[in-house]
Scaffold this motif. Structure first.
Motif, short mmCIF file in Angstrom:
data_model
loop_
_atom_site.label_atom_id
_atom_site.label_comp_id
_atom_site.label_asym_id
_atom_site.label_seq_id
_atom_site.Cartn_x
_atom_site.Cartn_y
_atom_site.Cartn_z
N LYS A 4 -17.24 11.37 -22.21
CA LYS A 4 -18.15 10.57 -23.71
C LYS A 4 -16.91 10.71 -24.46
CE LYS A 4 -19.29 15.10 -24.40
NZ LYS A 4 -20.37 16.05 -24.28
N ARG A 22 -27.92 5.86 -34.28
CA ARG A 22 -28.28 6.22 -33.40
C ARG A 22 -29.45 5.05 -32.83
NH1 ARG A 22 -29.97 11.02 -30.24
NH2 ARG A 22 -29.60 11.79 -32.66
N ASP A 35 -25.82 12.07 -28.40
CA ASP A 35 -25.30 13.23 -28.97
C ASP A 35 -24.80 13.15 -30.69
OD1 ASP A 35 -27.15 14.56 -27.13
OD2 ASP A 35 -24.98 15.56 -26.39
N ASP A 37 -24.42 15.26 -34.53
CA ASP A 37 -24.80 16.17 -35.24
C ASP A 37 -24.04 16.08 -37.26
OD1 ASP A 37 -23.99 18.51 -36.82
OD2 ASP A 37 -22.47 19.10 -35.71
N SER A 44 -21.34 11.87 -30.43
CA SER A 44 -20.75 12.19 -28.84
C SER A 44 -21.53 10.78 -28.54
CB SER A 44 -20.77 13.02 -28.51
OG SER A 44 -20.63 13.31 -27.25
#
Length: 68
Positions: A4, A22, A35, A37, A44
């Motif tokens: 990761k 994304r 992921d 945030d 991530s």
């Protein structure tokens, strides 16, 4: 399992930015776990870090690998 990588993306400031990044990652790394945030401005990615960085940059953002 892929390693990761966490990128700090300071210019990711809204939901549209998040969606754009994304989508770019899904296109570049279809099977990678992603992921995000938005508040912390981090992305991530479990997958090829160089390809992920290129995808984020290609979408018009500035990914900086976060220190672990």
């Amino acid at each position: 399992m892929s390693e990761k990588t966490i990128f700090h993306v300071e210019d990711m400031s809204c939901g549209h930015c998040e969606k754009t990044i994304r989508q770019a990652l899904i296109e570049a790394l279809p099977n990678a776990a992603v992921d995000m945030d938005l508040t912390g401005q981090t992305v991530s990615v479990a997958g090829d870090a160089a390809m992920a960085r290129a995808a984020i940059a290609g979408a018009g953002y500035t990914p900086v690998a976060a220190r672990h």
